[in-house]
Motif scaffolding. Structure first.
Motif, PDB file in Angstrom:
ATOM      1  N   ASP A 202       0.846  -1.199   0.000  1.00  0.00           N
ATOM      2  CA  ASP A 202       0.000   0.000   0.000  1.00  0.00           C
ATOM      3  C   ASP A 202       0.877   1.243   0.000  1.00  0.00           C
ATOM      4  OD1 ASP A 202      -2.519  -1.359   0.207  1.00  0.00           O
ATOM      5  OD2 ASP A 202      -2.087  -1.733   2.319  1.00  0.00           O
ATOM      6  N   LYS A 203       1.936   1.210   0.799  1.00  0.00           N
ATOM      7  CA  LYS A 203       2.910   2.291   0.871  1.00  0.00           C
ATOM      8  C   LYS A 203       4.309   1.666   0.848  1.00  0.00           C
ATOM      9  CE  LYS A 203       0.056   5.832   1.802  1.00  0.00           C
ATOM     10  NZ  LYS A 203      -0.231   6.075   3.225  1.00  0.00           N
ATOM     11  N   ILE A 204       5.263   2.457   0.364  1.00  0.00           N
ATOM     12  CA  ILE A 204       6.644   1.987   0.268  1.00  0.00           C
ATOM     13  C   ILE A 204       7.576   3.051   0.824  1.00  0.00           C
ATOM     14  CG2 ILE A 204       8.512   1.274  -1.287  1.00  0.00           C
ATOM     15  CD1 ILE A 204       6.396   0.384  -3.290  1.00  0.00           C
ATOM     16  N   GLN A 219       2.476   3.972  -6.994  1.00  0.00           N
ATOM     17  CA  GLN A 219       2.326   4.782  -8.198  1.00  0.00           C
ATOM     18  C   GLN A 219       3.076   6.105  -8.088  1.00  0.00           C
ATOM     19  OE1 GLN A 219      -1.692   5.398  -9.539  1.00  0.00           O
ATOM     20  NE2 GLN A 219      -1.054   6.555 -11.339  1.00  0.00           N
ATOM     21  N   ASP A 220       2.987   6.764  -6.923  1.00  0.00           N
ATOM     22  CA  ASP A 220       3.699   8.028  -6.752  1.00  0.00           C
ATOM     23  C   ASP A 220       5.206   7.842  -6.857  1.00  0.00           C
ATOM     24  OD1 ASP A 220       1.517   9.649  -6.539  1.00  0.00           O
ATOM     25  OD2 ASP A 220       1.511   9.733  -4.355  1.00  0.00           O
ATOM     26  N   ILE A 221       5.702   6.774  -6.260  1.00  0.00           N
ATOM     27  CA  ILE A 221       7.145   6.526  -6.291  1.00  0.00           C
ATOM     28  C   ILE A 221       7.615   6.221  -7.712  1.00  0.00           C
ATOM     29  CG2 ILE A 221       8.892   4.824  -5.611  1.00  0.00           C
ATOM     30  CD1 ILE A 221       7.650   4.881  -2.828  1.00  0.00           C
ATOM     31  N   ALA A 356       7.843  14.117 -12.977  1.00  0.00           N
ATOM     32  CA  ALA A 356       7.040  13.663 -14.092  1.00  0.00           C
ATOM     33  C   ALA A 356       5.571  13.875 -13.771  1.00  0.00           C
ATOM     34  CB  ALA A 356       7.306  12.178 -14.339  1.00  0.00           C
ATOM     35  N   MET A 357       4.732  13.718 -14.738  1.00  0.00           N
ATOM     36  CA  MET A 357       3.274  13.820 -14.617  1.00  0.00           C
ATOM     37  C   MET A 357       2.818  15.249 -14.277  1.00  0.00           C
ATOM     38  SD  MET A 357       2.794  10.936 -15.612  1.00  0.00           S
ATOM     39  CE  MET A 357       3.679   9.395 -15.729  1.00  0.00           C
ATOM     40  N   ASN A 358       3.740  16.221 -14.453  1.00  0.00           N
ATOM     41  CA  ASN A 358       3.371  17.643 -14.506  1.00  0.00           C
ATOM     42  C   ASN A 358       2.732  18.196 -13.239  1.00  0.00           C
ATOM     43  OD1 ASN A 358       3.489  19.968 -15.991  1.00  0.00           O
ATOM     44  ND2 ASN A 358       1.429  19.758 -16.807  1.00  0.00           N
TER      45      ASN A 358
END
Length: 364
Positions: A202-204, A219-221, A356-358
Motif C-alpha cells: 500500500d505504501k513503500i 504509483q507516486d514513487i 514527471a506527470m506535470n
C-alpha cells in the motif's frame, strides 16, 4: 491491529550508522514495504520496530504506546523470517499451536484456533505431517500460520519469500496479499525486490545507506521519483538519464539535449548547475521524423514488447516499444519524449527538480 509511528529513528553500531533519523507512519491495517538494496538499513529498521534491536535514539509508537526501549516480548509483534524457522521435530499442527500452548491457553481453544488458521491458509490436509518433508511453499504457509494464530497487533516479515523459486514466489506474493486483505492486519514487510514491493504494498519506504529516499504509494514513487536513486532502483529497465545542456530558467518548457530541444514540464522555478533529463523506457517512442537521433545497439524481444537500446550523443537510452515495430542493430532512429512524463534532476544533489506527470516540485 495497530498504527505504528516512527519518529527520528536512529541506529548506530559503533562508528557505523545503519539508520539515520527515519520518520514515517504505518497506518492501521496497511501493508507497508521497506524497500532497498542490501545494507540500506531496511532490516535493521524492521528489527527495531519488532524489538529485536533497540534504537540509539528516536521513538517507536505501536497503537499509541511508546515501545522504543521495550523488548520484543512486550510489543505483541509476530515475526516471519526468510528461512521459515520452524521446529523440525514437530509436525505442522504442533508448530502452529506452539505460541498458544506456550501462553497456557485451554486445549480446546488452541485446537479451534489452529483449525481456523489452517482453513485460511488452505493447509488442513497437512496438519499431521512433519515439516521436514514439506515443500518450500507449504513450509512458508506453516510459518505464516504460526504468526497468524497469535492474533498480534502487527506482523513483521523479513523477506519471507526470498527462499522460494521465482515462479512460486510470484504466486505466494499474490496469496500473501490476499491473506492480508482478508485479515486487515498491519504488516511491515522487508524486501530488496522492487517488483514485489510494487505488487504487494500500500505504501513503500525506499531506503539507501540508512536514509529514506522516498515514502509514498507505489504509483507516486514510480511516476514521481524524488531522487535519481529511486528512479534508477524502481522500474525494469530503470529510468533513462541524459545530461541536459545549459541553465533552466523559470517558466522554461524545454532543455537542450545536445543541439536538440526536448520538452519538459513547465518549470515553476529555475535551475542551474548540471541538469539530468530523466524519462522511463515506456515513455520513449521511435519516430523517423524526430530530430533527436541515435543508433540501435540491441533489441531484446519480450513477447508483446521489446527493449531497444539506442546510443545517442547524450548517452544510452532504452525504449520499451511494441514487438511489431522494426528495430534492428545498426538502424539510425529518431527518439520522441513526451514532456509530461519527464523528470529533471540535479546532478549535484541527485534530487528531483521537477517531477514527471506535470505536478510536484521537489526541493533539496
Amino acid at each position: 491491529m495497530a498504527e505504528i509511528v516512527i519518529r527520528n529513528l536512529r541506529k548506530e553500531f559503533g562508528d557505523f550508522t545503519a539508520v539515520q533519523s527515519s520518520s514515517f507512519t504505518i497506518e492501521d491495517g496497511e501493508f507497508f514495504m521497506l524497500l532497498g538494496p542490501s545494507g540500506c538499513g531496511k532490516t535493521t529498521t524492521l528489527r527495531m520496530i519488532a524489538g529485536l534491536e533497540l534504537p540509539t535514539s528516536g521513538d517507536i509508537l505501536i497503537d499509541g504506546e511508546e515501545v522504543s526501549q521495550k523488548p520484543a516480548t512486550e510489543r505483541d509483534i509476530a515475526f516471519v523470517f526468510q528461512m521459515f524457522a520452524l521446529y523440525p521435530h514437530m509436525n505442522v499442527r504442533r508448530n502452529i499451536s506452539y505460541p498458544l500452548v506456550s501462553q497456557g491457553l485451554p486445549r480446546a481453544q488452541v485446537k479451534a484456533k489452529v483449525a481456523e488458521v489452517a482453513r485460511i491458509l488452505g493447509i488442513e490436509d497437512i496438519l499431521e505431517k512433519p515439516v521436514g518433508g514439506l515443500s518450500g511453499g507449504d513450509r512458508q504457509r506453516v510459518a505464516l500460520g504460526r504468526a497468524i494464530v497469535r492474533e498480534p497487533k502487527a506482523f513483521m516479515m523479513d523477506e519471507p519469500l526470498g527462499a522460494l523459486d521465482a515462479e512460486f514466489r510470484e504466486h505466494m506474493a499474490e496469496e500473501l496479499r490476499a491473506l492480508h486483505d482478508r485479515m486487515g492486519a498491519t504488516t511491515v514487510y522487508v524486501t530488496h525486490d522492487q517488483l514485489e514491493a510494487m505488487q504487494m504494498g500500500d505504501k513503500i519506504v525506499v531506503m539507501n545507506h540508512g536514509v529514506i529516499e522516498q515514502f509514498g504509494t507505489p504509483q507516486d514513487i514510480y511516476d514521481k521519483p524524488a531522487t535519481m536513486f529511486v528512479a534508477d532502483f524502481i522500474g525494469s529497465p530503470a529510468m533513462n538519464f541524459l545530461d541536459a545542456r545549459g541553465t533552466v530558467a523559470p517558466g522554461a518548457d524545454h532543455v537542450m539535449l545536445g543541439d536538440v530541444r526536448a520538452a519538459i514540464p513547465e518549470m515553476r522555478e529555475g535551475a542551474s548547475g548540471e541538469i539530468v533529463f530523466g524519462v522511463r523506457p515506456e515513455h520513449v517512442r521511435l519516430s523517423d521524423a524526430a530530430p533527436y537521433r541515435g543508433e540501435v545497439r540491441a533489441a531484446e524481444y519480450l513477447g508483446t514488447t521489446q527493449i531497444v537500446t539506442v546510443d545517442t550523443p547524450a548517452g544510452e537510452i532504452k525504449a520499451r516499444i511494441g514487438s511489431d515495430q522494426p528495430a534492428r542493430r545498426g538502424d539510425k532512429v529518431g527518439l520522441e519524449f513526451n514532456g509530461r512524463t519527464v523528470t529533471l534532476f540535479s546532478r549535484e544533489t541527485g534530487k528531483a527538480l521537477r517531477s514527471a506527470m506535470n505536478e510536484d516540485v521537489f526541493h533539496g
